[in-house]
Design a protein around this motif. Structure first.
Motif, PDB file in Angstrom:
ATOM      1  N   ASN A 235      18.410   9.929  -0.221  1.00 47.68           N
ATOM      2  CA  ASN A 235      17.941  10.191  -1.576  1.00 47.68           C
ATOM      3  C   ASN A 235      16.535   9.645  -1.800  1.00 47.68           C
ATOM      4  O   ASN A 235      16.257   9.011  -2.812  1.00 47.68           O
ATOM      5  N   GLN A 236      15.648   9.881  -0.883  1.00 45.69           N
ATOM      6  CA  GLN A 236      14.304   9.337  -0.993  1.00 45.69           C
ATOM      7  C   GLN A 236      13.400  10.238  -1.833  1.00 45.69           C
ATOM      8  O   GLN A 236      13.555  11.451  -1.873  1.00 45.69           O
ATOM      9  N   TYR A 237      12.464   9.583  -2.534  1.00 42.86           N
ATOM     10  CA  TYR A 237      11.447  10.258  -3.334  1.00 42.86           C
ATOM     11  C   TYR A 237      10.081   9.689  -2.962  1.00 42.86           C
ATOM     12  O   TYR A 237       9.991   8.561  -2.486  1.00 42.86           O
ATOM     13  N   PRO A 238       9.014  10.439  -3.222  1.00 43.98           N
ATOM     14  CA  PRO A 238       7.675   9.867  -3.039  1.00 43.98           C
ATOM     15  C   PRO A 238       7.494   8.659  -3.952  1.00 43.98           C
ATOM     16  O   PRO A 238       7.958   8.670  -5.094  1.00 43.98           O
ATOM     17  N   ASP A 239       6.860   7.632  -3.444  1.00 45.30           N
ATOM     18  CA  ASP A 239       6.539   6.461  -4.250  1.00 45.30           C
ATOM     19  C   ASP A 239       5.132   6.654  -4.787  1.00 45.30           C
ATOM     20  O   ASP A 239       4.156   6.503  -4.069  1.00 45.30           O
ATOM     21  N   LYS A 240       5.030   7.000  -6.066  1.00 44.78           N
ATOM     22  CA  LYS A 240       3.719   7.291  -6.659  1.00 44.78           C
ATOM     23  C   LYS A 240       3.020   6.035  -7.172  1.00 44.78           C
ATOM     24  O   LYS A 240       1.858   6.079  -7.556  1.00 44.78           O
ATOM     25  N   SER A 241       3.745   4.920  -7.185  1.00 44.17           N
ATOM     26  CA  SER A 241       3.186   3.731  -7.832  1.00 44.17           C
ATOM     27  C   SER A 241       2.517   2.770  -6.864  1.00 44.17           C
ATOM     28  O   SER A 241       1.968   1.768  -7.269  1.00 44.17           O
ATOM     29  N   ARG A 244       2.434   2.607  -0.394  1.00 39.46           N
ATOM     30  CA  ARG A 244       3.528   2.912   0.507  1.00 39.46           C
ATOM     31  C   ARG A 244       4.061   4.301   0.185  1.00 39.46           C
ATOM     32  O   ARG A 244       4.361   4.623  -0.947  1.00 39.46           O
ATOM     33  N   ARG A 245       4.211   5.173   1.185  1.00 41.04           N
ATOM     34  CA  ARG A 245       4.528   6.568   0.967  1.00 41.04           C
ATOM     35  C   ARG A 245       5.990   6.792   0.602  1.00 41.04           C
ATOM     36  O   ARG A 245       6.310   7.664  -0.196  1.00 41.04           O
ATOM     37  N   VAL A 246       6.923   6.025   1.184  1.00 43.83           N
ATOM     38  CA  VAL A 246       8.334   6.368   1.062  1.00 43.83           C
ATOM     39  C   VAL A 246       9.096   5.304   0.285  1.00 43.83           C
ATOM     40  O   VAL A 246       8.930   4.114   0.502  1.00 43.83           O
ATOM     41  N   GLU A 247       9.946   5.750  -0.643  1.00 44.42           N
ATOM     42  CA  GLU A 247      10.793   4.862  -1.413  1.00 44.42           C
ATOM     43  C   GLU A 247      12.152   5.518  -1.565  1.00 44.42           C
ATOM     44  O   GLU A 247      12.264   6.692  -1.851  1.00 44.42           O
ATOM     45  N   SER A 248      13.219   4.777  -1.360  1.00 50.55           N
ATOM     46  CA  SER A 248      14.564   5.298  -1.543  1.00 50.55           C
ATOM     47  C   SER A 248      15.119   4.791  -2.864  1.00 50.55           C
ATOM     48  O   SER A 248      14.968   3.627  -3.198  1.00 50.55           O
ATOM     49  N   VAL A 249      15.778   5.678  -3.607  1.00 54.48           N
ATOM     50  CA  VAL A 249      16.346   5.264  -4.880  1.00 54.48           C
ATOM     51  C   VAL A 249      17.759   4.716  -4.724  1.00 54.48           C
ATOM     52  O   VAL A 249      18.317   4.156  -5.637  1.00 54.48           O
TER      53      VAL A 249
END
Length: 254
Positions: A235-241, A244-249
């Motif tokens: 369930n990963q989304y782009p990390d816009k903040s 770092r490119r990848v963030e998992s919710v």
């Protein structure tokens, strides 16, 4: 606009355009067409004219009235870049997305060259705002040219939906892509998806540090096969903040 949706990777849908026409094999068993045609001829129903391309002028400003920030899938029942959608109408959709900038918009198309051309016209020397995610749908190796169009497009946030994945996509580079979705087909005649095709894409996401979202295996119904890939939900989304490119919710990143 739907205040909620069963589509796992978004919060809501907004359909200023409905209806479409088929372009490649991924369209053969279109869920949106199947749903819309059930109501053809029903007087007063929003889909009285089935899946005929329809511009919904009255819906153009709906996101402006939706104050709670959310992810919005734009035209889940159509393709904004269909050749019969006037450029002036596309302009109006983008005007709303730019004004209601507290939302995140997910715009997905199979008409990738038309999207790239439009973005060049609208943004010229700049890029589309980061809250407007631009994506292409790719169902097999025959249609990976859409990935090249996406990489060349004036988009700040780029994503690819490999859904319905009906064949292997082969060797690809996902560098420059922020997010990938993979999903199998659903419906009465759904074509099966091979695990090897999915793992090939997931591993390329790992290699290129791209956020990976596994939507479903598909089957007669969307949830028939579940969402687990090798025992895990992705369930990963782009990390816009952050840089770092990848963030998992729902768990750790790669």
């Amino acid at each position: 606009m739907a205040d909620s949706t069963e589509i796992e990777w978004t919060d809501s849908t907004w359909n200023p355009v409905t209806g479409c026409t088929k372009v490649t094999a991924g369209c053969d068993l279109c869920y949106a067409e199947r749903f819309s045609e059930r109501f053809r001829g029903v007087k007063g129903h929003p889909f009285e004219h089935g899946f005929d391309l329809t511009l919904r002028h009255g819906r153009l400003e709906q996101p402006l009235r939706w104050r709670q920030p959310r992810r919005i899938f734009v035209n889940s029942m159509s393709d904004l870049f269909h050749k019969e959608v006037p450029v002036s109408f596309i302009d109006s959709v983008f005007d709303t997305m730019e004004q209601a900038s507290w939302h995140t918009y997910q715009v997905l198309t199979k008409r990738s060259s038309l999207m790239a051309r439009y973005l060049s016209r609208r943004y010229k020397g700049d890029l589309a705002p980061r809250h407007i995610w631009l994506g292409v749908s790719i169902e097999d190796a025959k249609n990976t040219v859409r990935l090249a169009h996406l990489k060349a497009a004036k988009a700040s946030t780029r994503f690819v939906s490999f859904e319905p994945l009906i064949g292997p996509v082969g060797p690809i580079s996902l560098k420059g892509i922020d997010w990938v979705i993979v999903g199998g087909e659903s419906g009465p005649r759904a074509r099966p998806m091979d695990e090897a095709w999915v793992l090939e894409i997931r591993d390329q996401c790992k290699s290129d540090k791209v956020a990976f979202f596994f939507k479903q295996w598909g089957g007669t119904r969307p949830k028939t096969g579940g969402r687990l890939l090798r025992g895990r939900e992705w369930n990963q989304y782009p990390d816009k903040s952050a840089k770092r490119r990848v963030e998992s919710v729902h768990g750790a990143s790669y």
